[in-house]
Design an enzyme around this catalytic site. Sequence first.
Site, PDB file in Angstrom:
ATOM      1  N   GLY A  11      32.914  52.237  38.002  1.00  0.00           N
ATOM      2  CA  GLY A  11      34.063  51.333  37.863  1.00  0.00           C
ATOM      3  C   GLY A  11      34.619  51.359  36.453  1.00  0.00           C
ATOM      4  O   GLY A  11      34.867  50.311  35.852  1.00  0.00           O
ATOM      5  N   ALA A  12      34.826  52.569  35.928  1.00  0.00           N
ATOM      6  CA  ALA A  12      35.282  52.692  34.531  1.00  0.00           C
ATOM      7  C   ALA A  12      36.778  52.997  34.438  1.00  0.00           C
ATOM      8  O   ALA A  12      37.275  53.338  33.379  1.00  0.00           O
ATOM      9  CB  ALA A  12      34.473  53.754  33.802  1.00  0.00           C
ATOM     10  N   SER A  13      37.477  52.863  35.562  1.00  0.00           N
ATOM     11  CA  SER A  13      38.921  53.122  35.523  1.00  0.00           C
ATOM     12  C   SER A  13      39.668  51.992  34.817  1.00  0.00           C
ATOM     13  O   SER A  13      40.751  52.198  34.277  1.00  0.00           O
ATOM     14  CB  SER A  13      39.467  53.330  36.941  1.00  0.00           C
ATOM     15  OG  SER A  13      38.984  52.346  37.829  1.00  0.00           O
ATOM     16  N   ARG A  14      39.085  50.802  34.845  1.00  0.00           N
ATOM     17  CA  ARG A  14      39.791  49.623  34.312  1.00  0.00           C
ATOM     18  C   ARG A  14      38.783  48.663  33.671  1.00  0.00           C
ATOM     19  O   ARG A  14      37.582  48.852  33.800  1.00  0.00           O
ATOM     20  CB  ARG A  14      40.489  48.869  35.462  1.00  0.00           C
ATOM     21  CG  ARG A  14      41.465  49.689  36.226  1.00  0.00           C
ATOM     22  CD  ARG A  14      42.150  48.915  37.342  1.00  0.00           C
ATOM     23  NE  ARG A  14      41.369  48.829  38.548  1.00  0.00           N
ATOM     24  CZ  ARG A  14      40.978  47.683  39.120  1.00  0.00           C
ATOM     25  NH1 ARG A  14      41.293  46.533  38.585  1.00  0.00           N
ATOM     26  NH2 ARG A  14      40.281  47.695  40.241  1.00  0.00           N
ATOM     27  N   VAL A  63      30.921  53.601  45.383  1.00  0.00           N
ATOM     28  CA  VAL A  63      29.499  53.345  45.131  1.00  0.00           C
ATOM     29  C   VAL A  63      28.779  52.687  46.311  1.00  0.00           C
ATOM     30  O   VAL A  63      27.553  52.713  46.380  1.00  0.00           O
ATOM     31  CB  VAL A  63      29.258  52.511  43.838  1.00  0.00           C
ATOM     32  CG1 VAL A  63      29.719  53.270  42.609  1.00  0.00           C
ATOM     33  CG2 VAL A  63      29.891  51.141  43.932  1.00  0.00           C
ATOM     34  N   ASN A  89      28.590  49.037  36.827  1.00  0.00           N
ATOM     35  CA  ASN A  89      29.607  48.031  36.488  1.00  0.00           C
ATOM     36  C   ASN A  89      30.580  47.773  37.637  1.00  0.00           C
ATOM     37  O   ASN A  89      31.206  46.716  37.693  1.00  0.00           O
ATOM     38  CB  ASN A  89      30.362  48.510  35.240  1.00  0.00           C
ATOM     39  CG  ASN A  89      31.634  47.751  35.015  1.00  0.00           C
ATOM     40  OD1 ASN A  89      31.638  46.647  34.475  1.00  0.00           O
ATOM     41  ND2 ASN A  89      32.763  48.308  35.467  1.00  0.00           N
ATOM     42  N   TYR A 154      29.919  36.858  46.318  1.00  0.00           N
ATOM     43  CA  TYR A 154      29.858  37.409  44.952  1.00  0.00           C
ATOM     44  C   TYR A 154      28.610  36.899  44.217  1.00  0.00           C
ATOM     45  O   TYR A 154      27.881  37.689  43.592  1.00  0.00           O
ATOM     46  CB  TYR A 154      31.134  36.999  44.219  1.00  0.00           C
ATOM     47  CG  TYR A 154      31.287  37.568  42.833  1.00  0.00           C
ATOM     48  CD1 TYR A 154      31.715  38.886  42.638  1.00  0.00           C
ATOM     49  CD2 TYR A 154      31.044  36.784  41.705  1.00  0.00           C
ATOM     50  CE1 TYR A 154      31.884  39.397  41.353  1.00  0.00           C
ATOM     51  CE2 TYR A 154      31.219  37.290  40.424  1.00  0.00           C
ATOM     52  CZ  TYR A 154      31.635  38.593  40.250  1.00  0.00           C
ATOM     53  OH  TYR A 154      31.812  39.103  38.985  1.00  0.00           O
ATOM     54  N   ALA A 156      25.865  35.797  45.496  1.00  0.00           N
ATOM     55  CA  ALA A 156      24.664  36.397  46.111  1.00  0.00           C
ATOM     56  C   ALA A 156      24.474  37.827  45.610  1.00  0.00           C
ATOM     57  O   ALA A 156      23.358  38.247  45.280  1.00  0.00           O
ATOM     58  CB  ALA A 156      24.782  36.372  47.635  1.00  0.00           C
ATOM     59  N   LYS A 158      25.497  39.089  42.783  1.00  0.00           N
ATOM     60  CA  LYS A 158      25.173  39.122  41.351  1.00  0.00           C
ATOM     61  C   LYS A 158      23.764  38.573  41.081  1.00  0.00           C
ATOM     62  O   LYS A 158      23.094  39.016  40.150  1.00  0.00           O
ATOM     63  CB  LYS A 158      26.231  38.341  40.559  1.00  0.00           C
ATOM     64  CG  LYS A 158      27.627  38.975  40.616  1.00  0.00           C
ATOM     65  CD  LYS A 158      27.630  40.374  40.025  1.00  0.00           C
ATOM     66  CE  LYS A 158      29.004  41.029  40.025  1.00  0.00           C
ATOM     67  NZ  LYS A 158      28.981  42.375  39.437  1.00  0.00           N
TER      68      LYS A 158
END
Length: 246
Positions: A11-14, A63, A89, A154, A156, A158
């Site tokens: 998730g490194a696009s943004r 992912v 991430n 979310y 749960a 995390k």
Amino acid sequence: MLEGKTAVVTGASRGIGRAIAQKLASQGASVVINYNGSEEKALETQQKIQENGGTASIYRCDVSDYGQCEKFIQDVILEYGRLDILVNNAGITKDGLLMKMSEEDFDRVIDINLKGAFNTIRFASRQMLKQRSGRIINMSSVSGVTGNAGQANYAASKAGLIGLTKAAARELASRGITVNAIAPGFIETDMTDALSDKVKEAATAQIPLGRFGKPEQVAAAAAFLASEEAGYITGQVLHVDGGMVM
Ligand code: NAP
């Protein structure tokens, strides 16, 4: 400081992932920018890194898909010959009250945020075990620590990431691999941009430092956990939240 190391950031696009990719690249790591939907943004991350003299490649992989993750990690190892740092991430929100939440929205958030990290760790740790060293960093959230109304899926996912972090830390410690989590509070990205002004105001009121954080402030914590100097820290949750959890 990270010369000769290969770092995968999902998730490194943004947002936070982009800031982490830029930070690790600025310290000399060859960075793999993972994205799923935002190819142009991923190319932008790559361009920013290259403009600063860094090395980065981009890989599309959802992912949440086990098979795609296996191929993704195999391809990275083929390209670079090693894998030293894995930052899980990638994450999404699909907020709603528990009683109205669809099964699909629950599953999608768990599949990306939690199972996604299992999928990449499953394959990356094999290479790190061979190298007898590695750094794994999972992006949790204040929501996973304290819970948050409207975020059952979310929170749960995390909280699950924290359990995954600790189990993996115990399993991998004897081979020199550390596994830690970061729990950001409210950080200025697309994810929090989507919140209404009313929600943002209420959130700010709960932050002792009185403001949202910047992606670069989370990236600094990730770079520390990825460093040689952090080699005696494992199974921990580092809170980057302006004091929300203390
Ligand atoms: P963001 O700006 O919405 O970016 C999310 C990133 O995740 C994007 O690069 C997106 O890539 C990627 N992604 C989503 N689904 C994916 C999938 N299936 N496979 C691969 N990549 C996927 O979010 P952010 O605010 O930077 O958040 C980053 C992480 O920090 C998340 O795990 C989030 O839960 C966590 N976090 C954020 C905050 C905050 O306040 N912002 C607070 C606590 C924790 P594409 O667009 O290319 O699909």
